[in-house]
Write an enzyme that holds these catalytic residues in place. Sequence first.
Site, PDB file in Angstrom:
ATOM      1  N   GLU A 216       0.826  -1.214   0.000  1.00 32.49           N
ATOM      2  CA  GLU A 216       0.000   0.000   0.000  1.00 32.49           C
ATOM      3  C   GLU A 216       0.855   1.257   0.000  1.00 32.49           C
ATOM      4  OE1 GLU A 216      -3.213   0.800  -0.460  1.00 32.49           O
ATOM      5  OE2 GLU A 216      -3.135  -1.293  -1.078  1.00 32.49           O
TER       6      GLU A 216
ATOM      7  N   SER B  61      19.607  -8.522  -8.385  1.00 36.99           N
ATOM      8  CA  SER B  61      18.465  -8.720  -9.277  1.00 36.99           C
ATOM      9  C   SER B  61      18.588  -9.815 -10.339  1.00 36.99           C
ATOM     10  CB  SER B  61      18.121  -7.412  -9.981  1.00 36.99           C
ATOM     11  OG  SER B  61      17.871  -6.403  -9.054  1.00 36.99           O
TER      12      SER B  61
ATOM     13  N   HIS C 233       3.287 -10.056  -9.349  1.00 33.77           N
ATOM     14  CA  HIS C 233       4.737 -10.243  -9.331  1.00 33.77           C
ATOM     15  C   HIS C 233       5.393  -9.149  -8.480  1.00 33.77           C
ATOM     16  CE1 HIS C 233       8.886 -10.611 -10.511  1.00 33.77           C
ATOM     17  NE2 HIS C 233       8.867  -9.362 -10.945  1.00 33.77           N
ATOM     18  N   SER C 234       4.940  -7.932  -8.667  1.00 34.35           N
ATOM     19  CA  SER C 234       5.469  -6.794  -7.913  1.00 34.35           C
ATOM     20  C   SER C 234       4.503  -5.643  -8.106  1.00 34.35           C
ATOM     21  CB  SER C 234       6.847  -6.393  -8.432  1.00 34.35           C
ATOM     22  OG  SER C 234       6.709  -5.742  -9.687  1.00 34.35           O
TER      23      SER C 234
END
Lengths: 334, 393
Positions: free
Chosen positions: B70, B156, B285-286
Site C-alpha cells: 500500500e 536482481s 509479481h510486484s
Amino acid sequence: MTVREALNSALDEEMSADPKVFLMGEEVGEYQGAYKISKGLLEKYGPERVLDTPITEAGFTGIGVGAAYYGLRPVVEFMTFNFSMQAIDHIINSAAKSNYMSAGQISVPIVFRGPNGAAAGVGAQHSQCYAAWYASCPGLKVLAPYSSEDARGLLKAAIRDPDPVVFLENELLYGESFPISAEAVDSSFCLPIGKAKIEREGKDVTITAFSKMVGLALKAAEILAKEGISAEIINLRSIRPLDRATINASVRKTNRLVTLEEGFPQHGVGAEICTSVIEESFGYLDAPVERIAGADVPMPYAANLERSAVPQVEDIVRAAKRACYRAVPMAATA
Amino acid sequence: MDFPGGKVRFTSEMEFISGNSETRVPCFRVLDQYGRLLNNVDFEQVSEEAAVKIYANMVTLQMMDVILYEAQRQGRISFYLTSMGEEAINIASAAALSDDDVVLPQYREHGVLLWRGFTMQEFANQLMGNRFDYGKGRQMPIHYGSNKHNYVTISSPIATQLPQAVGIAYSLKMDKKNACAVTYIGDGGTSEGDFHAGLNFAAVTESPVLFICRNNGWAISTHISEQFRSDGVVVKGRAYGIPSIRVDGNDALAVYTAVKRAREIAIEKHTPILIEAMTYRVGHHSTSDDSTKYRPINEIEYWKTARNPVSKFRNWVESNGWWSDEAEAELRTRVRKQLLQAIQNAEKTEKPPLRELFADVYDVPPANLQDQEAELREAIKRHLEDYPSDVPV
C-alpha cells in the site's frame, strides 16, 4: 625468466603465503593448465586448492564470486577472455558492483585471469581484446602485464587486492623470456596497481601501449631513433585505474601522443587516453593525437588478413612520424 | 562392459525413456487442507513456543506485505514485492535453519530475514533508502542484505545466487563448519543457465547446499506450463545426481520437516539437496504488475482464502490450544502499530550523506572519485540554492 614461469611462481608464492588463495578453471589441475601456467600446483597444493571445473564459465565464475563473498580469495582462470563473455554477468553484476551495492558488507577479493587479445591464426572468437570493456566498469581493476617482472608483480598485487581484478595476459607472451632483477624474484615482490612504467625515455613523442604491443612499440622506438625521433614508451600496466598522471606528464614533455592497442578502435583504451590528455594537457599538444588500434572487423583467420588486422611495427613508426610532422597527416590523404 | 563413467548394464530392448513418468512425484505434507494433522506422518515436532513464534512471524510477514505494498501505491516508496501465499515457505524454512547457515535469496524471501531478527525499522529504512539503510541508499527497494544475519545482499539478475551458494558451501566445507548454504529460487529461475551450473557444480564439488525452489506457478505472467515441460522442478535433481524432495509449500510443518532434515544430511554427508516447495503466488509479481491481466481473479481468490498457508497453520496451532482470537487481535494490533511507526520514522529520517555516492566502489576510494567528490562539493557550495535542503551534504 619467461612470462609463464613468472605467473607460475607468483601463483605458487601467493598460494603458499595465504591458505585462502585457491585456483579454479578448466584444465588447471591435472592438465597443468591449458597453457601450463598452473604447472605443478595441483601436485603441491592438492585438489581442494586447485579445482578443475566443469565447462561452465558462468558456473565457475559464480562459484568463485560466492567463495569470495564468504572470504576466500579465488583466482579464476578463463581459457581465454573470449569465453569470459559467458560469465560477464557474474564479473560485472556480481563481482564489480557488490561492494558498492552492499555498502561495503560484501567485498569480492577475486582475480579473473587468462589470455586476452589476439594469438596467431585463431580467428574471431579467440582473438578479441577485452581491456576496454572491463576497464569501463567501476568496481573492477584491470591489469595488463607485459614483461615477466610485470607478470610477477602485478599478479601478486592482484591476488592481495581486496577488490575484484581482471588480469589480462597474452598467449604469445607466455613463452617470451625477459631479464629479471633479484628484487623481482623475491617472494615479497609486488608492483603498485595504477602505476604505469616508462619503458624507454624519450623527448619527441609519447607512445602508450600495454601487453604485447609494448614489445612492438619498443621495436618501433629503435627504428624511430635511427631517424632522429626520440620516442618515450609508456607501458600502461594498469588499464583501470589508468595512470593519467604519468601519461600527462609525458605528453607535457614531448607534446605529441600516439596511443597503441590491439583491440577495436571504437570506445577503446586509446579513446580514453586521448580524452584524458585533452582534458588535462590540451595546451601542451603540438599535434593531433594519433590512435593505433586493431582493424574494426572481427579477427580474420587467413595469415595475410590477420596481419593486416593487427597493428604492426611499421604502423607505429608511421603514426609517430605523423605526430612529429614528418609525414602527411591521415586526414589530408582522405 | 565399462565406459568412462563406470559399468552399465546392456539391453536388447530399443526403447526411449519417456520424458515424463506415468505418475508425478508425490508431494510431502503433514497437515491436510484445513490444518489437521494427517495420520502416521513422520514429521519434526515443534514445541508450543516454536509453533507460536512461527505463526506470529507468518502473520507479521503477511501484514508487512499488505501495508508496504500500500505504501508503494501511495507513492511513499518506489517499488515493492510481496511474498503473499508463500509465508509458510519463508518462515518455516528459516525456522529449520541455524543462524550460521548462509542464506542467498532470490528476492521473495524477506520472511527469512524477518525470522532472523531484521526489524520493521530496518526493513523500512532500506525501502526509504535513508541514512540508516544498511545498503546506504545504493539499492532499490526489497534488495535487503545483512552480514550480521548471514543474509547475502539481494542481486536482481535471476539465479546468479545459485552457483554463488555453491562457492559459499564449498568454503564452509573446507572450514569444516557445522553450517550449510541455503539458496532460494523460483520456478522461472530454474530456466537460467546458472541453475544448471549451480546444481551440477554442487554435486561435483560435494558441497553442503540446500536449493529451495518456490514453485509458485508463475514467473511474472509466464505460467509454468510455458516455463518447462518436466514434472516441475523436483525431477531435475536426479539429472544432477542430487537427492530431491517435493513438499507442500503451504504446509508449515512439512516445509519445516523437509528443510531441517535436508540440512542435517547436507552437512553430514557433504551433499546438495533440492527441495521443491509447491505453492501459489497470491500477489502480483510486484507493484509493477497487475496479474489480473493474465490470470482469473477467482483463481487468485481461491488460493488467497481456501489454500491460505497462514490460516491453515493457525488452525493447527489453535487446535493444540496454543492460540486464540484474543492473541490474534493483540498480535495484529501490535504489528500494525509497529509497522506504521517504522514507516513514518523511516520517511522522516534524512537520506545518506553525499560521500556515500563515492564510497565502496573500491576498498579505497581512487583518485578520480576523490577529485569528483571535491568538485561536487565545490559546485554545491557555489550554488547552494539549487541543492535539496533535506539531503545532507
